[in-house]
Scaffold this motif. Structure first.
Motif, PDB file in Angstrom:
ATOM      1  N   VAL A 180      -1.720   9.919  -5.602  1.00  0.00           N
ATOM      2  CA  VAL A 180      -0.711   8.875  -5.736  1.00  0.00           C
ATOM      3  C   VAL A 180      -1.284   7.801  -6.654  1.00  0.00           C
ATOM      4  CG1 VAL A 180      -1.521   7.830  -3.580  1.00  0.00           C
ATOM      5  CG2 VAL A 180       0.657   7.120  -4.516  1.00  0.00           C
ATOM      6  N   ALA A 181      -0.434   7.253  -7.508  1.00  0.00           N
ATOM      7  CA  ALA A 181      -0.804   6.118  -8.362  1.00  0.00           C
ATOM      8  C   ALA A 181       0.295   5.071  -8.233  1.00  0.00           C
ATOM      9  CB  ALA A 181      -0.963   6.556  -9.821  1.00  0.00           C
TER      10      ALA A 181
ATOM     11  N   LEU B  46       0.841  -1.193   0.000  1.00  0.00           N
ATOM     12  CA  LEU B  46       0.000   0.000   0.000  1.00  0.00           C
ATOM     13  C   LEU B  46       0.875   1.241   0.000  1.00  0.00           C
ATOM     14  CD1 LEU B  46      -2.608  -0.994   2.745  1.00  0.00           C
ATOM     15  CD2 LEU B  46      -3.016  -0.938   0.284  1.00  0.00           C
ATOM     16  N   TRP B  47       0.491   2.219  -0.786  1.00  0.00           N
ATOM     17  CA  TRP B  47       1.148   3.525  -0.797  1.00  0.00           C
ATOM     18  C   TRP B  47       0.159   4.586  -0.324  1.00  0.00           C
ATOM     19  CZ3 TRP B  47       6.241   4.454  -2.022  1.00  0.00           C
ATOM     20  CH2 TRP B  47       6.956   3.416  -2.643  1.00  0.00           C
ATOM     21  N   VAL B  48       0.629   5.477   0.544  1.00  0.00           N
ATOM     22  CA  VAL B  48      -0.219   6.555   1.057  1.00  0.00           C
ATOM     23  C   VAL B  48       0.488   7.893   0.894  1.00  0.00           C
ATOM     24  CG1 VAL B  48      -1.006   7.636   3.199  1.00  0.00           C
ATOM     25  CG2 VAL B  48      -1.707   5.316   2.662  1.00  0.00           C
ATOM     26  N   GLN B  49      -0.225   8.856   0.301  1.00  0.00           N
ATOM     27  CA  GLN B  49       0.176  10.258   0.380  1.00  0.00           C
ATOM     28  C   GLN B  49      -0.536  10.830   1.585  1.00  0.00           C
ATOM     29  OE1 GLN B  49       2.249  12.799  -1.662  1.00  0.00           O
ATOM     30  NE2 GLN B  49       1.879  13.316   0.486  1.00  0.00           N
TER      31      GLN B  49
ATOM     32  N   TRP C 156       3.813   6.940  -8.353  1.00  0.00           N
ATOM     33  CA  TRP C 156       3.911   8.335  -8.804  1.00  0.00           C
ATOM     34  C   TRP C 156       3.194   9.259  -7.812  1.00  0.00           C
ATOM     35  CZ3 TRP C 156       2.862   4.169 -11.873  1.00  0.00           C
ATOM     36  CH2 TRP C 156       3.667   3.966 -13.011  1.00  0.00           C
ATOM     37  N   PHE C 157       3.753  10.477  -7.649  1.00  0.00           N
ATOM     38  CA  PHE C 157       3.191  11.484  -6.761  1.00  0.00           C
ATOM     39  C   PHE C 157       3.283  12.848  -7.451  1.00  0.00           C
ATOM     40  CE2 PHE C 157       4.958   8.022  -4.373  1.00  0.00           C
ATOM     41  CZ  PHE C 157       4.037   7.752  -3.372  1.00  0.00           C
ATOM     42  N   VAL C 158       2.546  13.838  -6.908  1.00  0.00           N
ATOM     43  CA  VAL C 158       2.572  15.193  -7.468  1.00  0.00           C
ATOM     44  C   VAL C 158       2.885  16.156  -6.323  1.00  0.00           C
ATOM     45  CG1 VAL C 158       1.370  16.899  -8.855  1.00  0.00           C
ATOM     46  CG2 VAL C 158       0.811  14.473  -9.127  1.00  0.00           C
ATOM     47  N   PRO C 159       4.135  16.612  -6.185  1.00  0.00           N
ATOM     48  CA  PRO C 159       4.533  17.418  -5.029  1.00  0.00           C
ATOM     49  C   PRO C 159       3.944  18.822  -5.044  1.00  0.00           C
ATOM     50  CG  PRO C 159       6.341  17.243  -6.600  1.00  0.00           C
ATOM     51  CD  PRO C 159       5.266  16.325  -7.096  1.00  0.00           C
ATOM     52  N   ALA C 160       3.609  19.301  -3.843  1.00  0.00           N
ATOM     53  CA  ALA C 160       3.004  20.625  -3.690  1.00  0.00           C
ATOM     54  C   ALA C 160       3.511  21.275  -2.411  1.00  0.00           C
ATOM     55  CB  ALA C 160       1.483  20.504  -3.672  1.00  0.00           C
ATOM     56  N   VAL C 161       3.059  22.504  -2.169  1.00  0.00           N
ATOM     57  CA  VAL C 161       3.338  23.228  -0.929  1.00  0.00           C
ATOM     58  C   VAL C 161       2.112  23.093  -0.048  1.00  0.00           C
ATOM     59  CG1 VAL C 161       3.919  25.453   0.107  1.00  0.00           C
ATOM     60  CG2 VAL C 161       4.823  24.844  -2.150  1.00  0.00           C
ATOM     61  N   LYS C 162       2.300  22.691   1.198  1.00  0.00           N
ATOM     62  CA  LYS C 162       1.146  22.329   2.010  1.00  0.00           C
ATOM     63  C   LYS C 162       0.521  23.501   2.749  1.00  0.00           C
ATOM     64  CE  LYS C 162       3.645  20.744   6.167  1.00  0.00           C
ATOM     65  NZ  LYS C 162       3.795  19.593   7.070  1.00  0.00           N
ATOM     66  N   ASP C 163      -0.543  23.127   3.461  1.00  0.00           N
ATOM     67  CA  ASP C 163      -1.324  24.011   4.306  1.00  0.00           C
ATOM     68  C   ASP C 163      -1.932  25.165   3.522  1.00  0.00           C
ATOM     69  OD1 ASP C 163      -0.821  22.279   6.392  1.00  0.00           O
ATOM     70  OD2 ASP C 163       0.990  23.303   6.972  1.00  0.00           O
TER      71      ASP C 163
ATOM     72  N   ARG D 224      -6.888  14.431  -4.902  1.00  0.00           N
ATOM     73  CA  ARG D 224      -6.656  13.029  -4.530  1.00  0.00           C
ATOM     74  C   ARG D 224      -6.875  12.058  -5.681  1.00  0.00           C
ATOM     75  NH1 ARG D 224      -8.352  15.699  -0.075  1.00  0.00           N
ATOM     76  NH2 ARG D 224      -7.652  14.986   1.989  1.00  0.00           N
ATOM     77  N   HIS D 225      -7.946  12.267  -6.434  1.00  0.00           N
ATOM     78  CA  HIS D 225      -8.313  11.331  -7.490  1.00  0.00           C
ATOM     79  C   HIS D 225      -7.956  11.863  -8.873  1.00  0.00           C
ATOM     80  CE1 HIS D 225     -11.108  10.626  -4.039  1.00  0.00           C
ATOM     81  NE2 HIS D 225     -10.679   9.392  -4.232  1.00  0.00           N
ATOM     82  N   GLY D 226      -7.044  12.842  -8.911  1.00  0.00           N
ATOM     83  CA  GLY D 226      -6.702  13.498 -10.167  1.00  0.00           C
ATOM     84  C   GLY D 226      -5.538  12.876 -10.914  1.00  0.00           C
ATOM     85  N   LEU D 227      -5.104  11.672 -10.529  1.00  0.00           N
ATOM     86  CA  LEU D 227      -3.994  10.985 -11.183  1.00  0.00           C
ATOM     87  C   LEU D 227      -4.362   9.517 -11.321  1.00  0.00           C
ATOM     88  CD1 LEU D 227      -0.947  11.123 -12.133  1.00  0.00           C
ATOM     89  CD2 LEU D 227      -0.354  10.498  -9.775  1.00  0.00           C
ATOM     90  N   ASP D 228      -4.138   8.948 -12.514  1.00  0.00           N
ATOM     91  CA  ASP D 228      -4.471   7.540 -12.713  1.00  0.00           C
ATOM     92  C   ASP D 228      -3.472   6.916 -13.675  1.00  0.00           C
ATOM     93  OD1 ASP D 228      -5.963   5.233 -12.279  1.00  0.00           O
ATOM     94  OD2 ASP D 228      -7.306   5.607 -13.969  1.00  0.00           O
ATOM     95  N   VAL D 229      -3.285   5.608 -13.538  1.00  0.00           N
ATOM     96  CA  VAL D 229      -2.402   4.847 -14.421  1.00  0.00           C
ATOM     97  C   VAL D 229      -3.211   3.697 -15.001  1.00  0.00           C
ATOM     98  CG1 VAL D 229      -1.556   3.423 -12.504  1.00  0.00           C
ATOM     99  CG2 VAL D 229      -0.189   3.626 -14.594  1.00  0.00           C
ATOM    100  N   ASP D 230      -2.951   3.343 -16.254  1.00  0.00           N
ATOM    101  CA  ASP D 230      -3.716   2.268 -16.886  1.00  0.00           C
ATOM    102  C   ASP D 230      -3.117   0.905 -16.562  1.00  0.00           C
ATOM    103  OD1 ASP D 230      -1.492   1.996 -18.574  1.00  0.00           O
ATOM    104  OD2 ASP D 230      -2.733   1.726 -20.348  1.00  0.00           O
TER     105      ASP D 230
END
Length: 359
Positions: free
Chosen positions: A254-255, A221-224, A265-272, A312-318
């Motif tokens: 995360v995918a 399992l992978w968790v962001q 895969w992840f998409v890095p951002a600046v938090k808060d 959260r659901h904006g990234l997908d892999v086939d």
């Protein structure tokens, strides 16, 4: 290429199909309506679209013919309460997942308000999973980006459909071995940096932003998480933090590769309060060795004055692990055909994107 991309946006459900080496908009449904979640069920081809209509509540629609026609079906709802009493309500359908291959017709829905619902008849009726709703720990759950806690990730073990693992923001990770009849925490190794040190490891205040399982190795399992990336090799019994992952370990999406559990895969951002891409450059980070190292992938993505956030659901892999799709809050949609090494802009003037799915 037979791939389709389904895109849930603030102004409707869009479908893109390959054409002449690129992609074109093939269909749009529910024009002007916010679509919070969609499901393309791989077992029978049915499509499901969840609408988030505010004052009018959530609505759910189903199509048995690839979107050529739609029928409204009941949305998950809490049992009625006695007259004069105020009961809970479903604010939004935040997650839709199919049951196992041996459970035709079984669907799972995670909602904001923290309710988990199950249907055994393709959405014709829904039942609250009361065993989770009645857990005393639920009183400690908190709202993440919303006022109420929400279930956004449900992982059904393809080897045994009775085994479910789900993630709550903010309520941690929960696991069931008996199709939801009983539950236990699975957050050992996670911590919440936003809480006082003495409370940082409490299970019920962990904020996993998104959780995915590798289909070929469901134990992985992978968790962001709100304050980092965590990975488990034992279906969440123990979690290991990934200390470094390119420009940032904060993000929402995360995918995971369908056959390689070490690739994600992840998409890095600046938090808060800021909530923009790290350094205002949109990049995707990819690990191929279980989090020991990361590639920073940016070819084809905007690298200055960028405000795109990927939900959260904006990234997908086939299913091949080569094609990825990514949609942003500023209405940009990208596709990668080489596992993220490069990206092609499919459309740049869409409504804010809530979810993307291959189907």
């Amino acid at each position: 290429m037979s791939r389709r991309i389904h895109v849930a946006t603030r102004k409707g459900l869009l479908r893109f199909e390959p054409s002449g080496g690129g992609w074109h908009l093939a269909r749009q449904d529910f024009l002007g309506e916010p679509v919070s979640m969609l499901l393309a069920d791989p077992r029978d081809g049915h499509l499901y679209a969840a609408l988030h209509l505010g004052h009018f509540g959530p609505k759910l629609w189903r199509s048995a013919d690839a979107g050529a026609s739609w029928e409204e079906i009941p949305a998950p709802a809490f049992p009625p309460v006695a007259e004069g009493e105020e009961g809970p309500s479903v604010e939004m359908i935040w997650c839709l997942e199919p049951g196992g291959a041996d459970q035709p017709g079984t669907l799972w829905a995670g909602t904001i308000s923290g309710g988990l619902f199950r249907s055994r008849d393709r959405g014709d009726s829904w039942q609250l999973v009361d065993s989770l709703w009645q857990r005393p720990e639920r009183a400690n759950w908190l709202g993440g980006g919303y006022d109420q806690p929400g279930i956004h990730s449900i992982c059904v073990d393809p080897r045994d459909s009775r085994r479910l693992t789900l993630a709550v923001s903010c309520g941690g990770v929960w696991h069931s071995e008996d199709e939801g009849a009983s539950w236990n925490h699975r957050t050992h190794g996670m911590y919440a940096a936003y809480m006082p040190p003495e409370r940082a490891e409490e299970p019920d205040i962990q904020d996993p932003h998104r959780m995915v399982a590798c289909p070929a190795d469901p134990e992985r399992l992978w968790v962001q998480h709100h304050n980092g990336i965590f990975v488990s090799a034992d279906r969440g019994l123990n979690w290991r933090e990934i200390p470094r992952a390119g420009p940032s370990t904060f993000g929402f999406a995360v995918a995971v590769h369908p056959t390689d559990p070490d690739c994600a895969w992840f998409v890095p951002a600046v938090k808060d309060e800021c909530r923009v891409p790290a350094d205002q450059r949109l990049r995707v980070t990819r690990t191929r060795d279980g989090g020991q190292s990361f590639d920073v992938l940016e070819r084809g993505l905007p690298q200055q004055l960028c405000y795109d956030l990927v939900y959260r659901h904006g990234l997908d892999v086939d299913g091949s692990g080569q094609y990825l799709v990514m949609g942003s809050t500023t209405g940009h949609l990208w596709v990668s055909e080489d596992a993220g090494d490069s990206w092609e802009l499919v459309a740049g003037n869409l409504p804010p994107i809530f979810a993307v799915r291959f189907g």
